[in-house]
Design an enzyme around this catalytic site. Structure first.
Site, PDB file in Angstrom:
ATOM      1  N   ASP A 260     -15.674  12.219 -19.004  1.00  0.00           N
ATOM      2  CA  ASP A 260     -16.893  11.207 -18.261  1.00  0.00           C
ATOM      3  C   ASP A 260     -16.462   9.894 -18.655  1.00  0.00           C
ATOM      4  O   ASP A 260     -16.274   9.642 -19.969  1.00  0.00           O
ATOM      5  CB  ASP A 260     -18.056  11.707 -18.977  1.00  0.00           C
ATOM      6  CG  ASP A 260     -19.343  11.216 -18.635  1.00  0.00           C
ATOM      7  OD1 ASP A 260     -19.331  10.449 -17.625  1.00  0.00           O
ATOM      8  OD2 ASP A 260     -20.382  11.488 -19.208  1.00  0.00           O
ATOM      9  N   ILE A 261     -16.876   9.082 -17.985  1.00  0.00           N
ATOM     10  CA  ILE A 261     -16.677   7.424 -18.199  1.00  0.00           C
ATOM     11  C   ILE A 261     -18.132   6.709 -18.268  1.00  0.00           C
ATOM     12  O   ILE A 261     -18.734   6.964 -17.438  1.00  0.00           O
ATOM     13  CB  ILE A 261     -15.753   6.668 -17.057  1.00  0.00           C
ATOM     14  CG1 ILE A 261     -14.604   7.569 -16.875  1.00  0.00           C
ATOM     15  CG2 ILE A 261     -15.594   5.281 -17.292  1.00  0.00           C
ATOM     16  CD1 ILE A 261     -13.583   7.486 -18.201  1.00  0.00           C
TER      17      ILE A 261
ATOM     18  N   SER B 188      -7.358   1.699  -4.541  1.00  0.00           N
ATOM     19  CA  SER B 188      -6.298   2.562  -3.618  1.00  0.00           C
ATOM     20  C   SER B 188      -5.141   3.080  -4.660  1.00  0.00           C
ATOM     21  O   SER B 188      -4.367   3.729  -4.310  1.00  0.00           O
ATOM     22  CB  SER B 188      -5.374   1.339  -2.992  1.00  0.00           C
ATOM     23  OG  SER B 188      -6.230   0.863  -2.015  1.00  0.00           O
TER      24      SER B 188
ATOM     25  N   ASP C  95       1.272   4.221  -2.893  1.00  0.00           N
ATOM     26  CA  ASP C  95       0.766   5.464  -2.730  1.00  0.00           C
ATOM     27  C   ASP C  95       2.289   6.472  -3.035  1.00  0.00           C
ATOM     28  O   ASP C  95       1.880   7.773  -3.474  1.00  0.00           O
ATOM     29  CB  ASP C  95       0.218   5.484  -1.268  1.00  0.00           C
ATOM     30  CG  ASP C  95      -0.835   4.823  -0.846  1.00  0.00           C
ATOM     31  OD1 ASP C  95      -1.424   4.433  -1.901  1.00  0.00           O
ATOM     32  OD2 ASP C  95      -1.011   4.704   0.178  1.00  0.00           O
TER      33      ASP C  95
ATOM     34  N   ASP D 173     -22.178   9.137 -12.436  1.00  0.00           N
ATOM     35  CA  ASP D 173     -22.915   7.872 -12.138  1.00  0.00           C
ATOM     36  C   ASP D 173     -22.195   7.055 -10.968  1.00  0.00           C
ATOM     37  O   ASP D 173     -21.407   7.534 -10.697  1.00  0.00           O
ATOM     38  CB  ASP D 173     -22.704   6.956 -13.236  1.00  0.00           C
ATOM     39  CG  ASP D 173     -21.450   6.742 -13.737  1.00  0.00           C
ATOM     40  OD1 ASP D 173     -20.637   6.086 -13.127  1.00  0.00           O
ATOM     41  OD2 ASP D 173     -21.187   7.221 -14.904  1.00  0.00           O
TER      42      ASP D 173
ATOM     43  N   GLU E  58       0.770  -1.272  -0.173  1.00  0.00           N
ATOM     44  CA  GLU E  58      -0.171  -0.074  -0.119  1.00  0.00           C
ATOM     45  C   GLU E  58       0.894   1.287   0.005  1.00  0.00           C
ATOM     46  O   GLU E  58       0.802   1.934  -0.876  1.00  0.00           O
ATOM     47  CB  GLU E  58      -0.884  -0.076   1.385  1.00  0.00           C
ATOM     48  CG  GLU E  58      -1.965   1.178   1.284  1.00  0.00           C
ATOM     49  CD  GLU E  58      -3.060   0.859   0.732  1.00  0.00           C
ATOM     50  OE1 GLU E  58      -3.647  -0.409   0.912  1.00  0.00           O
ATOM     51  OE2 GLU E  58      -3.595   1.659   0.040  1.00  0.00           O
TER      52      GLU E  58
ATOM     53  N   GLY F 128     -22.606  11.301 -17.907  1.00  0.00           N
ATOM     54  CA  GLY F 128     -22.949  12.155 -16.452  1.00  0.00           C
ATOM     55  C   GLY F 128     -22.571  11.482 -15.355  1.00  0.00           C
ATOM     56  O   GLY F 128     -21.894  10.494 -15.541  1.00  0.00           O
TER      57      GLY F 128
END
Ligand SMILES: *[C@@H]1O[C@H](CO)[C@@H](O)[C@H](O)[C@H]1NC(C)=O
Ligand SMILES: *[C@@H]1O[C@H](CO)[C@@H](O)[C@H](O)[C@H]1NC(C)=O
Ligand SMILES: *[C@@H]1O[C@H](CO)[C@@H](O)[C@H](O)[C@H]1NC(C)=O
Ligand SMILES: *[C@@H]1O[C@H](CO)[C@@H](O)[C@H](O)[C@H]1NC(C)=O
Ligand SMILES: *[C@@H]1O[C@H](CO)[C@@H](O)[C@H](O)[C@H]1NC(C)=O
Ligand SMILES: *[C@@H]1O[C@H](CO)[C@@H](O)[C@H](O)[C@H]1NC(C)=O
Length: 663
Positions: free
Chosen positions: A621-622, A580, A307, A642, A303, A640
């Site tokens: 937008d995906i 993550s 990061d 979601d 992790e 839009g």
């Protein structure tokens, strides 16, 4: 009942507690936990935190909008920490009532009682047997299926005159947090001596060059199966930064897990060669946390490596600051704390928020443990369930950070419309209530809080390039791991999908109300699902056979890539998946925008949601993909906003233009 037995067995305090004739049940768990449990040793020191009831919280939302909404004349005029503390500080009467009660117990001297700078908490350390007396309860260590130990109690009591001044006591009905395990695909392919930032051959059996990839530079040809910072920068048009003051440092919050400098150096050398390989983050220790650790250390789980690597590769030459919270048994050094200490540390609360005096929290900042903890018996009201207060409290702490100009991001989760497996008493991470058995969607916390920016994950498919639109991140890791010959297989790896949905506790904040309403009008497969409308205390989850709350705050807010990331962990090149990965990417973008603003004398963006919902065209937008789980197809991505990919992924040039135009 426990109260009286405790009293009977401890004559010593009978006198001190004689004022307590009128104790009231403060919180109670509605259903016993399934976990193995054993009584906490009476002499073990428990660090107790008392959350005091604060003032003016009902004004928090409007205050935050006042400094964060682009149409507000006070946009960007953030408050100082002192101003925020004084607005919300508990009444003097509250602090007095609780302190007097503690002092009258005879267990403490005045200076044993720690007052936090944010005024929201009092803390005391005491042996478990005294805490049991004081709260009329019994403390247990609970062992989860994974062998994690958490402590807590089933119910506890406070004097009537104290109860009204206290939100809750920790550990209490709310167990100390388990250490969340991230899910990832550990592959163990080593590539010694590799120097090129692009990867050849790509780690994907049977992969062939996608149409259109041939014209791309070599290090962008296989982004559909191997994501690197070079791919991320290309996807979102993020420039290589040339300026950077040390004052604009990106904060990353790590709990337990710690990075290895060797891993970081290897990742930078191979995948972000524009950052000197020996670059290290600043490490600020919270309660004795330490980092880095040696590669392969049990705390070096990946992790932190991810990061810090992702953040540095995007924000360099600006710096990254790691807030390292460590809950190893020894770390605080203040008492002979026994084994449970490694889990009591629940980094969500106000005292820790106090330490997050930084620009941006990166990925799942230790505050993504799943709350509430909906037990199999379901919600029975806030008094009994004891999770409602905590959820509200955490959320209010985030609001206070937003008022001070901090942007707080959290990853949305990795199991579609469920939470992580087993987290809530259900093997599949879904909820049971009202006669439904593990089929109700389980919103993650803190994503439900309207004061956080929840980041979902997106992906490319193997036949795609950075020039193609991304889809919602959804992958069958079992299939991938079988194909690549390593890594875990079977449940829950069959279902790895970006999380999203609607909160059971919070209604849509005004800044997103239109976006959520528009989604709920769309002709999409999710419309055939039964739903409920959660009441104020969320006691009717699952009503009418419903599997989601149709009147809740929608999340995530935004998204960023979270699949096929190549990183070194334990000196080994591995492929990682999950949200993550997404929040450090989005956080890095905000850090760059803040730096650009500071070049022209403007302050940090702070809470970014109202500005993004007001002008979603600055995001990509995906529109493809979904977040299945709990036996259904979940929600569908759409044009839009979601509840799968939020408003979309960063479009850096458009975001830059917009945020430079704001005051
Ligand atoms: C790290 O790698 C070494 C050498 O391959 C291995 O023995 C060790 O188990 C690994 N550690 C972890 C935590 O995976
Ligand atoms: C705990 O402290 C002892 C003595 O200082 C030390 O030897 C040991 O390595 C420490 N353990 C951990 C897990 O930090
Ligand atoms: C802590 O442990 C040491 C050694 O076992 C013991 O001498 C000491 O009294 C303990 N302190 C407390 C506060 O329990
Ligand atoms: C709920 O489902 C689980 C898993 O399918 C099963 O083991 C359990 O018995 C069920 N519980 C009830 C009350 O039906
Ligand atoms: C995931 O892949 C495995 C192996 O190919 C397959 O057995 C399993 O059914 C797949 N799961 C889903 C949900 O598609
Ligand atoms: C859309 O998503 C589905 C999975 O939901 C995937 O199979 C398909 O390849 C995606 N299409 C495009 C054009 O990305």
């Amino acid at each position: 009942m426990l109260w009286y037995s405790a009293l009977a067995s401890a004559a010593l305090f009978a006198e001190a507690l004689s004022f307590s004739a009128s104790h009231v049940l403060h919180e109670k768990r509605s259903t016993a936990l399934h976990h193995e449990r054993q009584r906490v040793d009476g002499d073990a020191i428990i660090p107790i935190r008392i959350g005091l009831r604060q003032q003016n919280l009902h004004t928090g939302y409007d205050r935050l909008m006042d400094v964060s909404h682009p149409s507000s004349p006070n946009y960007g005029k953030h408050l100082s920490k002192e101003e925020v503390h004084s607005i919300f500080a508990p009444a003097d009467e509250t602090v007095e009532a609780v302190k007097n009660w503690l002092l009258e117990s005879g267990l403490f001297e005045e200076n044993d009682i720690i007052e936090y700078e944010n005024k929201g908490w009092l803390a005391v350390h005491m042996p478990a047997k005294d805490a049991e007396m004081l709260f009329g309860t019994e403390y247990y260590e609970h062992e989860t299926a994974d062998g994690e130990i958490r402590i807590g109690c089933d119910e506890y009591y406070l004097p009537t005159q104290v109860s009204s001044h206290v939100d809750f006591i920790k550990p209490g009905v709310k167990l100390s947090a388990p250490l969340k395990k991230r899910q990832f695909d550990k592959r163990g392919i080593t590539t010694p001596g590799k120097k090129k930032p692009h990867c050849e051959p790509p780690h994907y059996p049977g992969w062939t060059l996608p149409p259109g990839a041939g014209k791309l530079p070599p290090d962008l040809q296989n982004c559909g199966v191997n994501i690197t910072p070079t791919c991320i920068k290309a996807l979102y048009d993020i420039p290589t930064v040339l300026f950077g003051g040390p004052e604009n440092s990106m904060g990353v919050y790590e709990d337990y897990d710690a990075f290895s400098q060797e891993d970081l150096s290897l990742s930078l050398e191979h995948f972000a060669p524009w950052v000197p390989a020996d670059t290290a983050p600043k490490v600020l220790s919270v309660d004795g946390g330490t980092a880095p650790v040696a590669a392969g250390d049990p705390r070096n789980g990946g992790e932190s490596d991810i990061d810090i690597f992702l953040s540095l590769s995007i924000v360099y030459p600006q710096t990254v600051t790691v807030y390292q919270v460590d809950d190893l048994p020894n770390s605080s050094g203040e008492t002979n704390l026994t084994g449970f200490l490694n889990t009591w540390l629940d980094s969500v609360d106000g005292s820790y928020c106090d330490y997050t005096a930084f620009g941006i929290t990166g990925d799942s900042p230790g505050i993504d443990a799943t709350y509430p903890d909906p037990l199999p018996g379901g919600y029975k009201g806030k008094l009994e369930c004891g999770v409602y207060e905590l959820t509200q409290r955490q959320c209010n702490e985030l609001m206070k950070l937003g008022l001070q100009g901090h942007s707080i991001l959290a990853s949305s989760g990795d199991y579609g419309v469920a939470s992580f497996p087993g987290a809530n008493g259900n093997a599949n991470g879904c909820l049971s209530a009202a006669g439904l058995n593990g089929t109700i969607y389980n919103p993650d916390n803190p994503s439900g809080c309207p004061y956080i920016t929840s980041v979902g994950a997106t992906r490319l498919y193997p036949d795609q390039t950075v020039d193609d639109p991304e889809s919602a991140m959804q992958v069958n890791l079992t299939a991938f791991n079988i194909q690549t010959g390593s890594g875990p297989v079977g449940e829950p790896y069959d279902f790895f999908a970006t999380s999203g949905g609607f909160s059971n506790y919070f209604t849509p904040p005004s800044y997103q109300a239109k976006a959520v309403a528009a989604y709920l009008e769309l002709d999409l497969p999710f419309q055939s699902l039964p739903y409920y409308e959660a009441n104020a205390d969320a006691t009717n989850i699952g009503e009418n056979g419903g599997v989601y709350n149709r009147i809740g705050r929608g999340w995530p807010d935004v998204s960023a890539n979270g699949a096929f990331l190549l990183v070194y962990n334990n000196l080994t090149e591995l492929t990682f998946f999950g949200t993550s990965l997404s929040s450090p990417i989005f956080g890095s973008v905000i850090t760059l925008l803040n730096e650009e603003r500071s070049q022209v004398g403007k302050g940090p963006i702070g809470f970014i949601n109202p500005a993004l919902y007001e002008n979603p065209s600055v995001l990509n937008d995906i529109t493809n993909g979904s977040n299945p789980n709990c036996g259904t197809q979940g929600f569908q991505a759409s044009k839009g906003w979601d509840p799968v990919t939020g408003l979309g992924t960063p479009n850096y040039p458009k975001m830059l233009e917009y945020f430079l135009s704001l005051p």
